[in-house]
Design an enzyme around this catalytic site. Structure first.
Site, PDB file in Angstrom:
ATOM      1  N   LYS A   1       0.804  -1.222   0.000  1.00  0.00           N
ATOM      2  CA  LYS A   1       0.000   0.000   0.000  1.00  0.00           C
ATOM      3  C   LYS A   1       0.835   1.268   0.000  1.00  0.00           C
ATOM      4  CE  LYS A   1      -4.312  -1.692   2.115  1.00  0.00           C
ATOM      5  NZ  LYS A   1      -5.174  -1.935   1.038  1.00  0.00           N
TER       6      LYS A   1
ATOM      7  N   LYS B   1      -7.497 -12.079  -9.492  1.00  0.00           N
ATOM      8  CA  LYS B   1      -8.656 -12.305  -8.621  1.00  0.00           C
ATOM      9  C   LYS B   1      -9.788 -11.348  -9.003  1.00  0.00           C
ATOM     10  CE  LYS B   1      -7.897  -9.178  -4.802  1.00  0.00           C
ATOM     11  NZ  LYS B   1      -7.791  -8.879  -3.416  1.00  0.00           N
TER      12      LYS B   1
ATOM     13  N   LYS C   1     -13.159  -5.526  -6.943  1.00  0.00           N
ATOM     14  CA  LYS C   1     -14.148  -4.450  -7.048  1.00  0.00           C
ATOM     15  C   LYS C   1     -13.650  -3.359  -7.970  1.00  0.00           C
ATOM     16  CE  LYS C   1     -13.992  -4.799  -2.133  1.00  0.00           C
ATOM     17  NZ  LYS C   1     -14.290  -4.490  -0.787  1.00  0.00           N
TER      18      LYS C   1
HETATM   19  P1  TYM Z   1     -10.478  -6.918   4.360  1.00  0.00           P
HETATM   20  O1  TYM Z   1     -11.768  -6.231   4.359  1.00  0.00           O
HETATM   21  O2  TYM Z   1      -9.365  -6.357   3.551  1.00  0.00           O
HETATM   22  O3  TYM Z   1     -10.674  -8.421   3.937  1.00  0.00           O
HETATM   23  C1  TYM Z   1     -11.714  -9.152   4.542  1.00  0.00           C
HETATM   24  C2  TYM Z   1     -11.471 -10.636   4.374  1.00  0.00           C
HETATM   25  O4  TYM Z   1     -11.602 -10.990   3.000  1.00  0.00           O
HETATM   26  C3  TYM Z   1     -10.461 -11.719   2.591  1.00  0.00           C
HETATM   27  N1  TYM Z   1     -10.326 -11.420   1.147  1.00  0.00           N
HETATM   28  C4  TYM Z   1     -10.595 -12.315   0.182  1.00  0.00           C
HETATM   29  N2  TYM Z   1     -10.942 -13.597   0.250  1.00  0.00           N
HETATM   30  C5  TYM Z   1     -11.122 -14.256  -0.926  1.00  0.00           C
HETATM   31  N3  TYM Z   1     -11.007 -13.725  -2.134  1.00  0.00           N
HETATM   32  C6  TYM Z   1     -10.648 -12.439  -2.260  1.00  0.00           C
HETATM   33  N4  TYM Z   1     -10.528 -11.935  -3.484  1.00  0.00           N
HETATM   34  C7  TYM Z   1     -10.417 -11.653  -1.060  1.00  0.00           C
HETATM   35  N5  TYM Z   1     -10.051 -10.391  -0.799  1.00  0.00           N
HETATM   36  C8  TYM Z   1     -10.013 -10.267   0.564  1.00  0.00           C
HETATM   37  C9  TYM Z   1      -9.344 -11.237   3.504  1.00  0.00           C
HETATM   38  O5  TYM Z   1      -8.326 -12.179   3.640  1.00  0.00           O
HETATM   39  C10 TYM Z   1     -10.081 -11.078   4.805  1.00  0.00           C
HETATM   40  O6  TYM Z   1     -10.203 -12.311   5.487  1.00  0.00           O
HETATM   41  N6  TYM Z   1      -7.569  -6.717   8.139  1.00  0.00           N
HETATM   42  C11 TYM Z   1      -8.791  -7.459   7.872  1.00  0.00           C
HETATM   43  C12 TYM Z   1      -9.954  -6.883   8.627  1.00  0.00           C
HETATM   44  C13 TYM Z   1      -9.759  -6.972  10.101  1.00  0.00           C
HETATM   45  C14 TYM Z   1      -9.726  -8.155  10.859  1.00  0.00           C
HETATM   46  C15 TYM Z   1      -9.478  -7.755  12.193  1.00  0.00           C
HETATM   47  C16 TYM Z   1      -9.891  -9.490  10.533  1.00  0.00           C
HETATM   48  C17 TYM Z   1      -9.541  -5.936  10.952  1.00  0.00           C
HETATM   49  N7  TYM Z   1      -9.384  -6.408  12.222  1.00  0.00           N
HETATM   50  C18 TYM Z   1      -9.377  -8.694  13.220  1.00  0.00           C
HETATM   51  C19 TYM Z   1      -9.787 -10.432  11.573  1.00  0.00           C
HETATM   52  C20 TYM Z   1      -9.533  -9.998  12.885  1.00  0.00           C
HETATM   53  C21 TYM Z   1      -9.006  -7.492   6.350  1.00  0.00           C
HETATM   54  O7  TYM Z   1      -8.216  -7.977   5.639  1.00  0.00           O
HETATM   55  O8  TYM Z   1     -10.098  -6.959   5.872  1.00  0.00           O
END
Ligand code: TYM
Length: 336
Positions: free
Chosen positions: A115, A203, A206
């Site tokens: 990022k 992948k 969005k």
């Molecule tokens: P975020 O919103 O970036 O991702 C949410 C979850 O989606 C998974 N992910 C995917 N899975 C499959 N295919 C995809 N194309 C894809 N893109 C994303 C990510 O691995 C994630 O599991 N940092 C976390 C949010 C968070 C969190 C936490 C999670 C904040 N605090 C505490 C667990 C515990 C995240 O990646 O969000």
């Protein structure tokens, strides 16, 4: 009782890929375990603001909770749904853990490197993101944290922070399970990467401009079926599950399994060796449109009031648990 905890950001409407890779597996995991485990599903709204959020953020938050309900999340006294920013202990815990975490280990985080790559100025939130995530997890003594592979590094960091803290102050924090144990617990489905329909090497994202590449949860079911019918496959002429040689076909098999809640192996056995890709496409197109039709009906039947009620009880619970753990941590630092 052990705790399973996860969060998914809602910066914009999720694609079918986000939904099938993270939300739906969490719903299935919760339904399977919520008799014997606490299941915390929260919206990391403070994590969201590290970057721009599209549209009406408050509405996105409500809608995302409706997605879980529409996907069949069964509620009972062990299932807790809350918004991160409605539990102030997360921010306070994050600050304290900032004083335990090292700059070096945070600089090594792949997500931070990605990022910040090539940018002249990066906000501090992007750098500190994993420490807030550690706070989210450690406040609730979570053992299992179902996330996709891209987040495993943050889980390892959380473990390291917790172990370092405990080493100095005594066994106050619960160290989450190792990632291998997490994967075994989650089972297949969690973190599955659904591919772009036009360019299946990538992948489903969005942010792609090509509308045929992605299916949104609000897509008209018939239009979504057409996108499946026009999905890129290959010229090998034989169905086989191989993400490297046949990513398009493998993606369709995966979608078919997830939307119907069929074991992937069963779907593969059904289609293995088939030479008419059109038949597979027709089947997946029907599955996706049937899924979207019933999903959208479910969403329409859920009122905002219902969601607010769920949040009210979830946030009362979360504040109680998080405040109690925070107090232990504050005492360890002689802040209380
Ligand atoms: P975020 O919103 O970036 O991702 C949410 C979850 O989606 C998974 N992910 C995917 N899975 C499959 N295919 C995809 N194309 C894809 N893109 C994303 C990510 O691995 C994630 O599991 N940092 C976390 C949010 C968070 C969190 C936490 C999670 C904040 N605090 C505490 C667990 C515990 C995240 O990646 O969000």
């Amino acid at each position: 009782m052990k705790t399973i905890l996860t969060g998914i950001r809602v910066n914009s409407e999720p694609t079918l890929g986000n939904f099938l890779g993270a939300m739906l597996p969490m719903v299935r995991l919760s339904n399977k375990y919520s008799k014997d485990y606490n299941v915390n599903i929260f919206i990391p709204d403070l994590h969201s603001i590290i970057s721009e959020v599209d549209g009406d953020f408050k509405k996105n938050v409500l809608t995302s909770i409706k997605y879980y309900l529409a996907a069949g999340l069964k509620l009972n006294q062990n299932v807790h749904v809350y918004r991160q920013s409605f539990v102030p202990a997360h921010s306070e815990m994050c600050w304290i853990l900032n004083c335990v975490a090292n700059m070096g280990e945070l600089k090594r985080m792949t997500q931070y490197k990605d990022k910040s790559d090539g940018k002249e100025s990066v906000n501090v939130g992007i750098f500190d993101y994993p420490v807030l995530m550690a706070a989210d997890i450690l406040l609730y003594s979570a053992s299992y944290v179902p996330v996709g592979e891209d987040q495993f590094q943050h889980i390892e960091l959380t473990r390291n922070i917790a172990m370092r803290f405990n080493h100095k102050y005594g066994e106050i924090l619960t160290v989450p399970e190792k990632t291998e144990a997490q994967v075994a617990f989650m089972g297949v489905g969690m973190g599955v990467r659904i591919r772009d329909l036009v360019n299946p090497e990538k992948k489903m994202s969005k942010s792609t401009n090509s509308l045929n590449s992605k299916i949104m949860l609000s897509d008209d079911p018939e239009k979504a079926a057409k996108k499946i019918m026009s999905a890129t496959t290959d010229s090998l002429g034989k169905v086989s599950f191989d993400m490297f040689k046949q990513p398009g076909i493998s993606n369709l098999l995966q979608i078919e399994a997830l939307v119907n809640d069929f074991p992937l192996q069963d779907v593969i056995s059904t289609w293995q060796g088939e030479s008419h890709y059109g038949d597979l496409k027709k089947k997946v197109a029907t599955s996706v449109s049937t899924f979207l039709t019933s999903f959208q009906e479910n969403i329409a039947a859920i009122s905002d009031e219902e969601v607010f009620e769920l949040l009210e009880s979830g946030e009362a619970y979360a504040n109680e648990v998080a405040d109690a753990k925070l107090l232990e941590v504050q005492k360890a630092f002689s802040l209380r």
